[in-house]
Design a protein around this motif. Structure first.
Motif, PDB file in Angstrom:
ATOM      1  N   ALA A  25       0.847  -1.198   0.000  1.00  0.00           N
ATOM      2  CA  ALA A  25       0.000   0.000   0.000  1.00  0.00           C
ATOM      3  C   ALA A  25       0.887   1.255   0.000  1.00  0.00           C
ATOM      4  O   ALA A  25       0.529   2.266  -0.594  1.00  0.00           O
ATOM      5  N   HIS A  26       2.030   1.182   0.675  1.00  0.00           N
ATOM      6  CA  HIS A  26       3.058   2.229   0.560  1.00  0.00           C
ATOM      7  C   HIS A  26       4.255   1.581  -0.130  1.00  0.00           C
ATOM      8  O   HIS A  26       5.210   1.154   0.531  1.00  0.00           O
ATOM      9  N   LEU A  27       4.151   1.517  -1.437  1.00  0.00           N
ATOM     10  CA  LEU A  27       5.095   0.702  -2.215  1.00  0.00           C
ATOM     11  C   LEU A  27       6.555   1.089  -2.017  1.00  0.00           C
ATOM     12  O   LEU A  27       7.396   0.260  -1.697  1.00  0.00           O
ATOM     13  N   LYS A  28       6.859   2.395  -2.212  1.00  0.00           N
ATOM     14  CA  LYS A  28       8.276   2.797  -2.171  1.00  0.00           C
ATOM     15  C   LYS A  28       8.871   2.575  -0.785  1.00  0.00           C
ATOM     16  O   LYS A  28      10.026   2.177  -0.657  1.00  0.00           O
ATOM     17  N   SER A  29       8.075   2.846   0.242  1.00  0.00           N
ATOM     18  CA  SER A  29       8.550   2.629   1.613  1.00  0.00           C
ATOM     19  C   SER A  29       8.872   1.140   1.823  1.00  0.00           C
ATOM     20  O   SER A  29       9.902   0.793   2.416  1.00  0.00           O
ATOM     21  N   VAL A  40       9.881  -6.157  -3.853  1.00  0.00           N
ATOM     22  CA  VAL A  40       8.742  -5.494  -4.487  1.00  0.00           C
ATOM     23  C   VAL A  40       7.479  -6.289  -4.154  1.00  0.00           C
ATOM     24  O   VAL A  40       7.344  -7.442  -4.573  1.00  0.00           O
ATOM     25  N   PRO A  41       6.570  -5.713  -3.369  1.00  0.00           N
ATOM     26  CA  PRO A  41       5.338  -6.430  -3.030  1.00  0.00           C
ATOM     27  C   PRO A  41       4.240  -6.144  -4.050  1.00  0.00           C
ATOM     28  O   PRO A  41       4.395  -5.282  -4.913  1.00  0.00           O
ATOM     29  N   LEU A  42       3.146  -6.873  -3.955  1.00  0.00           N
ATOM     30  CA  LEU A  42       1.969  -6.625  -4.807  1.00  0.00           C
ATOM     31  C   LEU A  42       0.797  -6.293  -3.904  1.00  0.00           C
ATOM     32  O   LEU A  42       0.497  -7.060  -2.977  1.00  0.00           O
ATOM     33  N   ASN A  43       0.145  -5.163  -4.163  1.00  0.00           N
ATOM     34  CA  ASN A  43      -1.000  -4.793  -3.336  1.00  0.00           C
ATOM     35  C   ASN A  43      -2.289  -5.250  -4.014  1.00  0.00           C
ATOM     36  O   ASN A  43      -2.995  -4.473  -4.637  1.00  0.00           O
ATOM     37  N   ILE A  91       5.344  -8.874 -11.510  1.00  0.00           N
ATOM     38  CA  ILE A  91       6.318  -9.677 -10.777  1.00  0.00           C
ATOM     39  C   ILE A  91       6.485  -9.108  -9.367  1.00  0.00           C
ATOM     40  O   ILE A  91       6.591  -7.890  -9.196  1.00  0.00           O
ATOM     41  N   ALA A  92       6.501  -9.978  -8.374  1.00  0.00           N
ATOM     42  CA  ALA A  92       6.758  -9.551  -6.996  1.00  0.00           C
ATOM     43  C   ALA A  92       7.915 -10.357  -6.424  1.00  0.00           C
ATOM     44  O   ALA A  92       8.091 -11.523  -6.742  1.00  0.00           O
TER      45      ALA A  92
END
Ligand code: SAM
Length: 383
Positions: A169-173, A181-184, A278-279
């Motif tokens: 949800a806060h990707l860059k953080s 790299v997560p997937l929301n 990709i995550a």
């Protein structure tokens, strides 16, 4: 009154009195009643693990040292000391917290087995080794994972409350903190758990240590992991083999995971030929050990605990959850099919009857794990 009395399990502590209610996050010393079930499970899990250390390694109970590195009022570590009988070091960087911890130690007659320290957790963790290290900081544990991995000799417990960075949800953080790299998407809660486990595995591997997750759970507010430490470069290498990547198709929901250092060269979904996302790197191995979960449930049953039933239900669900990476959400399929969601258990039974693995998960009431492909899932929902 300056303090309020709180009773959790068999431990009775004082916390600051803020206008006759329990302290908020901005209080001089922090205490969060919402974490009681997490602490109940921690007492039971630690008790089971300690028993295992005593049986397998011949350790004396009082010689097993547990570090509660971020103690605040001391509630976590004091409960472990009082309810499992091992030695506990309680640390907090705030002198006011340490003063209160000392009062709470005496209040529980734990002066022989519990000691308070006022230090930056990273310095303490790099200086001393502890059989069990528990880190429960505000927000992200990432600045402390290296030191915790260096210090823990048998068990590492980590709580993370930064669910937004972990879940994408806060990707860059999240990328900054976990180098992943997560997937929301619909399974973002499991994504958070696997991002954290992947990060812990990489931090421990640097010290030639591997991990075996004994129990891991996620809620909207936090993620909690109990990772057994396995010694030696071979174990570390085996652990690293559980780290990998996920390719997920937002169009049809198909997933493919690859462990090791392989990457996905083909970005197209083999199912519907749309582009995949990709995550990773994330942990793709098991999230729990079933025998450990069984023993924790038995221990939860035996101990006097306020959140016993909820804690047992959670651990049983974790135990029964299929060893597959990333759950599906039943409601999402039903929306697509424009049908109302059928009861989940009979639906999962239909998948099992067709020869597939299918279980509920602890992540949410509408989630399930299966090795059935999407078209079969849809067919069974329509039957
Ligand atoms: N474990 C506690 C419980 O169950 O109630 C809650 C701990 S609270 C989330 C985090 C605590 O870590 C605070 O009391 C804070 O003062 C302390 N803290 C923050 N940074 C620290 C550091 N670098 N080293 C040690 N303690 C720290």
């Amino acid at each position: 009154e300056r303090f309020l009395q709180v009773l959790e399990g068999q431990t009775d502590i004082l916390v600051p009195n803020e206008n006759n209610s329990i302290p908020t996050a901005s209080a001089s010393v922090f205490y969060n009643p919402e974490m009681e079930m997490n602490r109940d499970i921690n007492v039971a899990a630690t008790s089971v693990f300690v028993q295992k250390l005593i049986e397998r390694k011949g350790f004396e109970r009082e010689n097993i040292r547990y570090l509660d590195a971020f103690s605040a009022s001391g509630i976590r570590g004091l409960r472990v000391s009082k309810e499992t009988g091992i030695s506990v070091v309680l640390n907090d960087i705030k002198p006011e917290a340490v003063e209160l911890i000392r009062q709470n130690i005496s209040r529980n007659d734990l002066d022989r087995t519990a000691a308070a320290i006022c230090e930056n957790a990273n310095i303490l963790l790099h200086r001393e080794k502890f059989a069990i290290v528990d880190i429960d900081p505000f927000g992200t544990p990432s600045p402390f994972l290296d030191a915790a991995a260096a210090s823990a000799t048998f068990l590492l417990g980590v709580t993370a409350t930064d669910t937004a960075p972990l879940c994408g949800a806060h990707l860059k953080s999240g990328v900054r903190k976990y180098s992943s790299v997560p997937l929301n998407n619909e399974f973002h809660s499991e994504m958070g758990l696997r991002v954290l486990l992947g990060s812990i595995a990489r931090e421990t591997a640097k010290y030639d240590k591997g991990i075996r997750p004994l129990l891991s759970h996620a809620t909207r507010h936090y993620v909690r992991v109990y990772a057994e430490i396995l010694h030696g470069a071979k174990n570390a290498d085996k652990t690293v083999e559980h780290i990998g990547f996920l390719a997920w198709c937002p169009a049809c929901g198909s997933r493919e995971t690859k462990t090791g250092l392989s990457v996905f060269l083909d970005e197209k979904c083999p199912n519907c030929f749309k582009n995949r996302k990709i995550a990773g790197p994330v942990w793709l191995g098991p999230l729990r050990e079933t025998e450990f979960c069984d023993a924790v449930v038995a221990e939860l049953d035996r101990l006097p605990l306020n959140k016993k039933e909820a804690a047992k239900k959670l651990v049983v669900t974790c135990k029964n959850e299929a060893d597959l990476a990333f759950f599906y959400d039943q409601h999402l399929f039903c929306e697509e099919l424009k049908i109302s969601a059928p009861p989940i258990d009979p639906f999962l039974e239909k998948l099992r009857a067709a020869g597939f693995i299918a279980t509920r998960t602890h992540f949410s009431g509408t989630s399930f794990k299966t090795d059935a492909p999407a078209d079969v899932i849809k067919k069974k929902l329509l039957e």
